[in-house]
Design a protein around this motif. Structure first.
Motif, PDB file in Angstrom:
ATOM      1  N   VAL A 181       0.847  -1.199   0.000  1.00 22.48           N
ATOM      2  CA  VAL A 181       0.000   0.000   0.000  1.00 22.48           C
ATOM      3  C   VAL A 181       0.879   1.244   0.000  1.00 22.48           C
ATOM      4  O   VAL A 181       1.814   1.352   0.796  1.00 22.48           O
ATOM      5  CB  VAL A 181      -0.923   0.023   1.234  1.00 22.48           C
ATOM      6  N   CYS A 182       0.558   2.184  -0.868  1.00 19.91           N
ATOM      7  CA  CYS A 182       1.223   3.485  -0.885  1.00 19.91           C
ATOM      8  C   CYS A 182       0.191   4.575  -0.629  1.00 19.91           C
ATOM      9  O   CYS A 182      -0.926   4.523  -1.159  1.00 19.91           O
ATOM     10  CB  CYS A 182       1.903   3.729  -2.235  1.00 19.91           C
ATOM     11  N   VAL A 187       4.318  23.876  -4.909  1.00 23.43           N
ATOM     12  CA  VAL A 187       3.385  22.947  -4.285  1.00 23.43           C
ATOM     13  C   VAL A 187       4.129  21.631  -4.056  1.00 23.43           C
ATOM     14  O   VAL A 187       4.898  21.189  -4.922  1.00 23.43           O
ATOM     15  CB  VAL A 187       2.112  22.736  -5.140  1.00 23.43           C
ATOM     16  N   TYR A 188       3.937  21.040  -2.898  1.00 30.64           N
ATOM     17  CA  TYR A 188       4.663  19.832  -2.493  1.00 30.64           C
ATOM     18  C   TYR A 188       3.738  18.613  -2.474  1.00 30.64           C
ATOM     19  O   TYR A 188       2.533  18.734  -2.299  1.00 30.64           O
ATOM     20  CB  TYR A 188       5.258  20.017  -1.096  1.00 30.64           C
ATOM     21  N   ALA A 189       4.345  17.441  -2.608  1.00 33.73           N
ATOM     22  CA  ALA A 189       3.616  16.183  -2.450  1.00 33.73           C
ATOM     23  C   ALA A 189       4.570  15.139  -1.890  1.00 33.73           C
ATOM     24  O   ALA A 189       5.788  15.259  -2.035  1.00 33.73           O
ATOM     25  CB  ALA A 189       3.034  15.707  -3.779  1.00 33.73           C
ATOM     26  N   ALA A 190       4.006  14.129  -1.249  1.00 34.81           N
ATOM     27  CA  ALA A 190       4.819  13.039  -0.715  1.00 34.81           C
ATOM     28  C   ALA A 190       4.104  11.719  -0.928  1.00 34.81           C
ATOM     29  O   ALA A 190       2.870  11.661  -0.982  1.00 34.81           O
ATOM     30  CB  ALA A 190       5.114  13.243   0.768  1.00 34.81           C
ATOM     31  N   ALA A 191       4.882  10.663  -1.050  1.00 35.53           N
ATOM     32  CA  ALA A 191       4.375   9.301  -1.159  1.00 35.53           C
ATOM     33  C   ALA A 191       5.071   8.448  -0.107  1.00 35.53           C
ATOM     34  O   ALA A 191       6.288   8.595   0.103  1.00 35.53           O
ATOM     35  CB  ALA A 191       4.634   8.733  -2.552  1.00 35.53           C
ATOM     36  N   VAL A 192       4.317   7.580   0.561  1.00 38.24           N
ATOM     37  CA  VAL A 192       4.864   6.781   1.669  1.00 38.24           C
ATOM     38  C   VAL A 192       4.369   5.342   1.570  1.00 38.24           C
ATOM     39  O   VAL A 192       3.183   5.099   1.308  1.00 38.24           O
ATOM     40  CB  VAL A 192       4.460   7.362   3.042  1.00 38.24           C
ATOM     41  N   ARG A 207      10.251   9.028   8.190  1.00 37.86           N
ATOM     42  CA  ARG A 207      11.338   8.756   7.249  1.00 37.86           C
ATOM     43  C   ARG A 207      12.198   7.575   7.714  1.00 37.86           C
ATOM     44  O   ARG A 207      12.705   6.810   6.888  1.00 37.86           O
ATOM     45  CB  ARG A 207      12.208  10.006   7.072  1.00 37.86           C
ATOM     46  N   GLU A 208      12.334   7.434   9.020  1.00 36.26           N
ATOM     47  CA  GLU A 208      13.138   6.337   9.562  1.00 36.26           C
ATOM     48  C   GLU A 208      12.442   4.987   9.400  1.00 36.26           C
ATOM     49  O   GLU A 208      13.089   3.980   9.073  1.00 36.26           O
ATOM     50  CB  GLU A 208      13.414   6.599  11.041  1.00 36.26           C
ATOM     51  N   LYS A 209      11.113   4.960   9.607  1.00 38.47           N
ATOM     52  CA  LYS A 209      10.400   3.683   9.659  1.00 38.47           C
ATOM     53  C   LYS A 209       9.699   3.307   8.352  1.00 38.47           C
ATOM     54  O   LYS A 209       9.254   2.162   8.208  1.00 38.47           O
ATOM     55  CB  LYS A 209       9.372   3.721  10.792  1.00 38.47           C
ATOM     56  N   ALA A 210       9.595   4.226   7.415  1.00 36.62           N
ATOM     57  CA  ALA A 210       8.929   3.911   6.147  1.00 36.62           C
ATOM     58  C   ALA A 210       9.785   2.939   5.333  1.00 36.62           C
ATOM     59  O   ALA A 210      11.015   3.024   5.318  1.00 36.62           O
ATOM     60  CB  ALA A 210       8.691   5.186   5.351  1.00 36.62           C
ATOM     61  N   ALA A 211       9.115   2.018   4.645  1.00 33.75           N
ATOM     62  CA  ALA A 211       9.816   1.131   3.727  1.00 33.75           C
ATOM     63  C   ALA A 211      10.314   1.919   2.524  1.00 33.75           C
ATOM     64  O   ALA A 211      11.348   1.581   1.935  1.00 33.75           O
ATOM     65  CB  ALA A 211       8.888   0.007   3.279  1.00 33.75           C
ATOM     66  N   ALA A 212       9.576   2.961   2.170  1.00 33.01           N
ATOM     67  CA  ALA A 212       9.979   3.852   1.084  1.00 33.01           C
ATOM     68  C   ALA A 212       9.202   5.157   1.220  1.00 33.01           C
ATOM     69  O   ALA A 212       8.055   5.155   1.660  1.00 33.01           O
ATOM     70  CB  ALA A 212       9.704   3.218  -0.283  1.00 33.01           C
ATOM     71  N   TYR A 213       9.847   6.250   0.843  1.00 35.57           N
ATOM     72  CA  TYR A 213       9.150   7.534   0.817  1.00 35.57           C
ATOM     73  C   TYR A 213       9.817   8.444  -0.203  1.00 35.57           C
ATOM     74  O   TYR A 213      11.004   8.277  -0.535  1.00 35.57           O
ATOM     75  CB  TYR A 213       9.121   8.207   2.194  1.00 35.57           C
ATOM     76  N   GLN A 265      11.549   4.066  -4.251  1.00 34.20           N
ATOM     77  CA  GLN A 265      12.477   2.996  -4.591  1.00 34.20           C
ATOM     78  C   GLN A 265      11.767   1.659  -4.788  1.00 34.20           C
ATOM     79  O   GLN A 265      12.374   0.702  -5.272  1.00 34.20           O
ATOM     80  CB  GLN A 265      13.543   2.869  -3.500  1.00 34.20           C
ATOM     81  N   LYS A 266      10.496   1.582  -4.383  1.00 35.85           N
ATOM     82  CA  LYS A 266       9.704   0.385  -4.629  1.00 35.85           C
ATOM     83  C   LYS A 266       8.301   0.803  -5.039  1.00 35.85           C
ATOM     84  O   LYS A 266       7.876   1.921  -4.752  1.00 35.85           O
ATOM     85  CB  LYS A 266       9.659  -0.521  -3.389  1.00 35.85           C
TER      86      LYS A 266
END
Length: 227
Positions: free
Chosen positions: A39-40, A54-59, A89-95, A126-127
């Motif tokens: 899940v992202c 404008v900013y965006a993020a994916a986790v 940022r430390e615990k996410a599998a990817a961001y 990265q994934k």
């Protein structure tokens, strides 16, 4: 003599909808993982301000990861967002955190620019995910199984985390702009249309990090008042 139970209903049948606890944000994502896989969550920050990118993020989180305090970034204090920013940022599998520039906002309008920033955030991971959850009701042009979630930052932990990353990253960016253009007070209002911000524009005019299209009505109304 045994007591009759004919007039007693099972406890479960007495529950009302209000009694049933809403699944936690991490529980929502966990259930989706069992059905869909990875899940992202994606969210943006900065559609409303009069200045800045404008900013965006994916986790993406792995199953079993839980971060206390994750919620819609707008409901958290600045101090709490800053704390969670590092933990996410430390615990996410990817961001990934991405932007669409002021020039792109002016060229394609803020909605399309926000969609572009979200697309860049996902493509920078990265994934890849099996299901991509986007806050709101608009789908960005992302290849994959993309679903919108209204009030997603209060529903999904992945979206809420993305909301926090985007918000904190953009706030820090506006703090840097405040050093370049101290007369506008960007560090206080983050570019939003406060009375103080409009007053600074009246006194100093627009600077290179303002979004000119956002001022068309304001300047037109001012011209109308003069005539």
């Amino acid at each position: 003599m045994a007591r009759s139970r004919l007039n007693k209903q099972p406890f479960v049948e007495q529950l009302t909808l209000e009694d049933i606890e809403k699944p936690s944000l991490f529980g929502y994502d966990s259930e989706l993982r069992t059905q869909c896989g990875i899940v992202c969550g994606i969210d943006e920050a900065g559609r409303g301000p009069l200045a800045g990118d404008v900013y965006a993020a994916a986790v993406i989180f792995d199953e079993g990861v839980v971060i206390d305090g994750i919620n819609d970034s707008k409901k958290l204090t600045e101090k709490k967002r800053e704390q969670l920013f590092d933990e996410i940022r430390e615990k996410a599998a990817a961001y990934c955190i991405a932007v669409a520039t002021i020039a792109e906002i002016e060229e394609m309008n803020i909605l399309n620019a926000a969609m572009l920033a979200m697309k860049r955030a996902y493509e920078g991971l990265q994934k890849k995910a099996d299901i991509i959850l986007v806050d709101g009701n608009r789908l960005p042009p992302i290849d994959g199984n993309v679903k919108t979630v209204v009030k997603g930052d209060a529903t999904s932990a992945s979206i809420a985390a993305a909301s926090i990353l985007a918000k904190v990253a953009r706030d820090r960016y506006m703090d840097e702009l405040a050093k370049q253009y101290p007369q506008y007070g960007f560090e206080k209002h983050k570019g939003y249309g406060t009375k103080a911000h409009y007053a600074a524009v009246d006194e100093y005019g627009l600077c290179p990090v303002h979004r000119p299209s956002f001022f068309k009505k304001y300047f037109a109304d001012k011209d109308g008042q003069k005539s």
